[in-house]
Motif scaffolding. Structure first.
Motif, PDB file in Angstrom:
ATOM      1  N   GLY A 270       0.830  -1.198   0.000  1.00  0.00           N
ATOM      2  CA  GLY A 270       0.000   0.000   0.000  1.00  0.00           C
ATOM      3  C   GLY A 270       0.865   1.249   0.000  1.00  0.00           C
ATOM      4  N   ASP A 271       0.620   2.133   0.971  1.00  0.00           N
ATOM      5  CA  ASP A 271       1.392   3.371   1.053  1.00  0.00           C
ATOM      6  C   ASP A 271       2.519   3.285   2.070  1.00  0.00           C
ATOM      7  OD1 ASP A 271      -0.109   3.302   3.359  1.00  0.00           O
ATOM      8  OD2 ASP A 271      -0.998   5.291   3.104  1.00  0.00           O
ATOM      9  N   LEU A 272       2.874   2.042   2.472  1.00  0.00           N
ATOM     10  CA  LEU A 272       3.933   1.856   3.462  1.00  0.00           C
ATOM     11  C   LEU A 272       5.108   1.087   2.855  1.00  0.00           C
ATOM     12  CD1 LEU A 272       1.871   0.822   6.638  1.00  0.00           C
ATOM     13  CD2 LEU A 272       2.714   3.099   6.010  1.00  0.00           C
ATOM     14  N   VAL A 273       6.307   1.441   3.278  1.00  0.00           N
ATOM     15  CA  VAL A 273       7.512   0.698   2.925  1.00  0.00           C
ATOM     16  C   VAL A 273       8.046   0.074   4.203  1.00  0.00           C
ATOM     17  CG1 VAL A 273       8.905   2.826   3.070  1.00  0.00           C
ATOM     18  CG2 VAL A 273       9.831   0.792   1.952  1.00  0.00           C
ATOM     19  N   ILE A 274       8.382  -1.200   4.128  1.00  0.00           N
ATOM     20  CA  ILE A 274       8.709  -1.982   5.318  1.00  0.00           C
ATOM     21  C   ILE A 274      10.137  -2.483   5.212  1.00  0.00           C
ATOM     22  CG2 ILE A 274       8.067  -4.007   6.688  1.00  0.00           C
ATOM     23  CD1 ILE A 274       5.230  -3.481   5.112  1.00  0.00           C
ATOM     24  N   ILE A 275      10.894  -2.358   6.305  1.00  0.00           N
ATOM     25  CA  ILE A 275      12.294  -2.760   6.308  1.00  0.00           C
ATOM     26  C   ILE A 275      12.669  -3.345   7.666  1.00  0.00           C
ATOM     27  CG2 ILE A 275      13.145  -0.475   7.034  1.00  0.00           C
ATOM     28  CD1 ILE A 275      14.828  -2.928   4.512  1.00  0.00           C
ATOM     29  N   GLY A 276      13.529  -4.371   7.635  1.00  0.00           N
ATOM     30  CA  GLY A 276      14.084  -4.944   8.859  1.00  0.00           C
ATOM     31  C   GLY A 276      15.536  -4.542   9.006  1.00  0.00           C
ATOM     32  N   ASN A 277      16.344  -5.419   9.608  1.00  0.00           N
ATOM     33  CA  ASN A 277      17.755  -5.095   9.835  1.00  0.00           C
ATOM     34  C   ASN A 277      18.526  -6.361  10.162  1.00  0.00           C
ATOM     35  OD1 ASN A 277      17.156  -5.391  12.805  1.00  0.00           O
ATOM     36  ND2 ASN A 277      16.049  -3.495  12.404  1.00  0.00           N
ATOM     37  N   SER A 278      19.847  -6.206  10.316  1.00  0.00           N
ATOM     38  CA  SER A 278      20.745  -7.308  10.639  1.00  0.00           C
ATOM     39  C   SER A 278      21.549  -6.961  11.884  1.00  0.00           C
ATOM     40  CB  SER A 278      21.715  -7.563   9.471  1.00  0.00           C
ATOM     41  OG  SER A 278      21.038  -7.739   8.252  1.00  0.00           O
ATOM     42  N   GLY A 279      22.299  -7.958  12.380  1.00  0.00           N
ATOM     43  CA  GLY A 279      23.195  -7.692  13.497  1.00  0.00           C
ATOM     44  C   GLY A 279      23.034  -8.600  14.692  1.00  0.00           C
ATOM     45  N   ALA A 280      22.297  -9.710  14.548  1.00  0.00           N
ATOM     46  CA  ALA A 280      22.043 -10.578  15.700  1.00  0.00           C
ATOM     47  C   ALA A 280      23.336 -11.078  16.337  1.00  0.00           C
ATOM     48  CB  ALA A 280      21.166 -11.761  15.283  1.00  0.00           C
ATOM     49  N   GLU A 281      24.311 -11.477  15.511  1.00  0.00           N
ATOM     50  CA  GLU A 281      25.565 -11.998  16.062  1.00  0.00           C
ATOM     51  C   GLU A 281      26.306 -10.951  16.882  1.00  0.00           C
ATOM     52  OE1 GLU A 281      24.323 -14.949  13.336  1.00  0.00           O
ATOM     53  OE2 GLU A 281      24.521 -12.794  13.010  1.00  0.00           O
ATOM     54  N   TYR A 282      26.016  -9.688  16.612  1.00  0.00           N
ATOM     55  CA  TYR A 282      26.710  -8.605  17.304  1.00  0.00           C
ATOM     56  C   TYR A 282      26.002  -8.158  18.574  1.00  0.00           C
ATOM     57  CZ  TYR A 282      29.505  -8.313  13.069  1.00  0.00           C
ATOM     58  OH  TYR A 282      30.346  -8.613  12.021  1.00  0.00           O
ATOM     59  N   GLY A 283      24.798  -8.674  18.804  1.00  0.00           N
ATOM     60  CA  GLY A 283      24.117  -8.376  20.054  1.00  0.00           C
ATOM     61  C   GLY A 283      23.097  -7.271  19.968  1.00  0.00           C
ATOM     62  N   VAL A 284      22.158  -7.363  19.003  1.00  0.00           N
ATOM     63  CA  VAL A 284      21.097  -6.362  18.893  1.00  0.00           C
ATOM     64  C   VAL A 284      19.745  -7.045  19.061  1.00  0.00           C
ATOM     65  CG1 VAL A 284      22.494  -4.935  17.345  1.00  0.00           C
ATOM     66  CG2 VAL A 284      20.860  -6.583  16.373  1.00  0.00           C
ATOM     67  N   ARG A 285      18.725  -6.232  19.225  1.00  0.00           N
ATOM     68  CA  ARG A 285      17.346  -6.703  19.329  1.00  0.00           C
ATOM     69  C   ARG A 285      16.644  -6.453  18.005  1.00  0.00           C
ATOM     70  NH1 ARG A 285      12.418  -3.979  22.860  1.00  0.00           N
ATOM     71  NH2 ARG A 285      10.947  -5.734  22.664  1.00  0.00           N
ATOM     72  N   GLY A 286      16.066  -7.501  17.414  1.00  0.00           N
ATOM     73  CA  GLY A 286      15.483  -7.388  16.090  1.00  0.00           C
ATOM     74  C   GLY A 286      14.130  -6.701  16.078  1.00  0.00           C
TER      75      GLY A 286
END
Length: 698
Positions: free
Chosen positions: A182-198
């Protein structure tokens, strides 16, 4: 640099939003235009082109129509799916660069470099890659390695808006492609091995304003939970997991069902891998390694299915997901299909998340089948390596690279088959005792024991392990849950797939060819050398009645960088480009040759104790870019061949002085002492001399 469009192209871009809808619903055929307007071609990500001008009877007449080099600061892995809208192709490359080209001729229209800082590589596990852009409402949307989401004007390449999507003080990165609903753009991220919260976030396409954010693992209970889904998830965790981030990054796969109005996201592994550190006492650790269904307008949780409860093997569920309608027990079901890293092929009801069926698609050692009702894996006791920190490494299959990696699958509704690359690769999982674990804000935090990490040094044992490493292209029947045919590959790291109405499956491979296979039998019908290894998936589109096959090429990614051992000896030729084919194409593509490598190491004079200390330090700080046992086949230097290792001051300038930081070599000043650096250098010199004495090793 930016280039202006001719007027006729500008008019077509003005109609981008209309073309997106038309292309997603296009009935196919050979007349007129057919775009590849979304990452998976359609919202359900089937990667099936309804074009048949190129078919099994004439595919051997394919030739190069055009090619265009992708310019970036260094030749690294290319994993992008090109997007074609209205006669214009948009493709991303290393360091999140984007270029627009005329999809009929390859003429570059504009290029954009987000100027990602070189130091960002400290936050990146698996090469400085980017998997593609999205196009919507006259904007090209790209997520950058350092965590920004940028909207570019599709006509000029100028920045329309830019937002920072992550906490850049933490080790987040982005390599995945955004999706538009629709009118939204959706994105995630990386970095689990480095100690982040997804988490995954939605933004307004028009202005970049945040609409919602859904976290995939719970945070500190003392801070309260964002929603009921997080409160429920917290019941499946133990200890103080939030201190280590928890992981669960949404670093790649998504799909959307417009009829059910459900967005599906694939969630990654835990942080650390070692569950005895991450969640003492175990627990399923939701929503790690899960498929999660959300309402795309609000981010509201609807259902989930966890492929690997309590994951401690990096068995992410971020691999490509496909939506299809298939007959199950005589009834047509709306399903979602995935072959995640853990080695099982899953078919789920995409409305409810109900488990329908699952079957192993590669040899595995960690589980013996799935519960036929719930789909929960029957984990074998010896695979729970985190319970035995003092033991020798557990030889697990699949490896963290997965039975199937990020490379996209394709589904042909005419054959009813799913086509995907598989990898058979063992890995020695180790475990640190919880008391010995020290969280590192700028390094991998897997909870593994670096003293036990790396391939055995005995050449014969290495040879035996290499014999277990295989790759192949598989055609899978999701109804019968069985392999229909397979094609062996020379190396285990190969490209994603495209299937077409012409009865064909296209795939690039790790030794530099793109090939076409019969969708029914797997017979190879055509291949063409493209100068470098291929990991990205091909696409197909048509302009003015001509069908094209196109693929972005550039050798790299996690396996060449982290695990060079199973790949061919030496560095393959390197080039980053898009290569496009058509029937009767006659363009001559400029070839490339591998850079010559001179093996001339200094004598190995350090004591055994220093070399052993250097091995541990190397596998604590260096292996994720320069490779296990200093064996690298990616786009970063193979240190065994580097003349720098012969000079202590020069080695120090690179590692502790930041001499090449802008090119991607991080500065380890303050983290590695000069004495420790000399031990690392001694280990690399030892490995270089090992190769000199035994040239048959990789």
């Amino acid at each position: 640099m930016n280039y202006q469009y001719p007027c006729w192209l500008g008019a077509r871009i003005f109609l981008t939003s209309i073309l997106l809808v038309i292309s997603a619903c296009s009935p196919g055929g050979n007349d007129g235009d057919q775009d590849w307007a979304m990452y998976g071609r359609d919202a359900g990500e089937q990667r099936f082109a309804t074009l048949d001008q190129i078919n099994a009877g004439n595919v051997d007449q394919l030739g190069v129509a055009w090619y265009a080099d992708i310019e970036a600061r260094s030749l690294r892995g290319v994993e992008a799916t090109p997007i074609v809208v209205g006669g214009v192709m948009y493709v991303s490359g290393p360091w999140s660069v984007v270029m627009a080209v005329n999809a009929e001729t390859g003429e570059q229209l504009w290029a954009f470099d987000p100027e990602v800082p070189g130091a960002t590589t400290r936050k990146v596990c698996c090469d400085v890659v980017n998997r593609g852009v999205a196009v919507s409402n006259g904007k090209v949307l790209v997520a950058t390695l350092d965590g920004r989401l940028i909207a570019l004007d599709a006509q000029s390449g100028e920045v329309a808006w830019s937002v920072v999507t992550v906490d850049q003080t933490k080790s987040y990165s982005i390599t995945g492609a955004p999706r538009v609903v629709g009118d939204l753009v959706i994105i995630g991220n990386s970095g689990a091995e480095y100690g982040v919260r997804g988490f995954v976030t939605a933004y307004q396409v028009s202005n970049g304003k945040q609409a919602w954010r859904f976290y995939t693992v719970p945070g500190n209970p003392a801070d309260g939970f964002e929603n009921e889904a997080m409160a429920k998830a917290a019941e499946t965790w133990n200890g103080e997991w939030w201190k280590y981030g928890g992981g669960g990054t949404v670093w790649d796969s998504m799909a959307y069902d417009p009829d059910l109005d459900l967005l599906y996201i694939g969630v990654g592994n835990g942080s650390p891998w070692n569950v005895s550190i991450r969640s003492p006492g175990g627990g399923d650790n939701l929503y790690l390694s899960s498929i999660v269904a959300l309402r795309p307008k609000t981010g509201e949780y609807v259902w989930h299915f966890q492929t690997t409860p309590g994951d401690q093997w990096d068995y992410t569920a971020t691999q490509h997901m496909i939506l299809a309608d298939i007959k199950v027990d005589g009834q047509r079901r709306k399903v979602i299909m995935q072959a995640p890293k853990n080695g099982f092929f899953y078919v789920l009801d995409r409305e409810t998340g109900e488990f329908i069926s699952g079957k192993e698609y590669v040899p595995m050692t960690w589980a013996k089948g799935l519960d036929p009702k719930t789909g929960r894996p029957n984990i074998v006791p010896e695979a729970l390596y985190s319970n035995t920190a003092d033991a020798e490494p557990y030889l697990g299959m699949p490896s963290p690279a997965g039975g199937h990696g990020w490379q996209p699958m394709s589904y042909n509704p005419e054959t009813g088959l799913v086509y995907f690359p598989v990898t058979e690769l063992p890995y020695g999982y180790t475990a640190l005792n919880a008391d010995d674990f020290e969280f590192r804000s700028k390094g991998w935090n897997t909870g593994e024991d670096p003293s036990k990490f790396s391939m055995p040094e005995d050449p014969e044992i290495r040879k035996q392990i290499r014999s277990m490493m295989k790759g192949k292209l598989v055609a899978w029947d999701p109804v019968e849950q069985k392999q229909v045919w397979s094609v062996p590959m020379i190396v285990p790291w190969n490209g994603g797939t495209l299937s077409t109405s012409g009865g064909l499956v296209f795939q690039g491979n790790g030794v530099g060819y793109i090939a076409a296979y019969s969708a029914e039998t797997g017979e190879k019908l055509w291949s063409h050398y493209v100068s470098t290894g291929v990991v990205a998936p091909p696409i197909s589109y048509s302009i003015k009645g001509t069908q094209y096959i196109s693929v972005a090429v550039g050798w790299g990614g996690i396996l060449p960088i982290n695990m060079g051992e199973p790949l061919k000896k030496g560095i393959p030729p390197r080039v980053n480009r898009v290569v496009t084919f058509k029937l009767g194409g006659t363009a001559v593509m400029e070839g490339v040759e591998a850079d010559p490598l001179d093996l001339d190491p200094p004598a190995a004079t350090a004591s055994e104790s220093v070399v052993n200390a250097g091995r541990v330090l190397y596998h604590t700080n260096c292996w994720m870019c320069h490779g296990d046992s200093a064996v690298n086949n990616g786009g970063v230097p193979n240190l065994r061949y580097s003349p720098v290792i012969a000079h202590a001051d020069m080695f120090k300038a690179f590692v502790l002085g930041g001499a090449a930081e802008e090119s991607g070599m991080p500065n380890f000043s303050g983290e590695v002492t000069p004495e420790q650096l000399e031990a690392i250098r001694a280990y690399v010199i030892k490995r270089a001399n090992d190769l000199k004495e035994n040239p048959d090793m990789p």
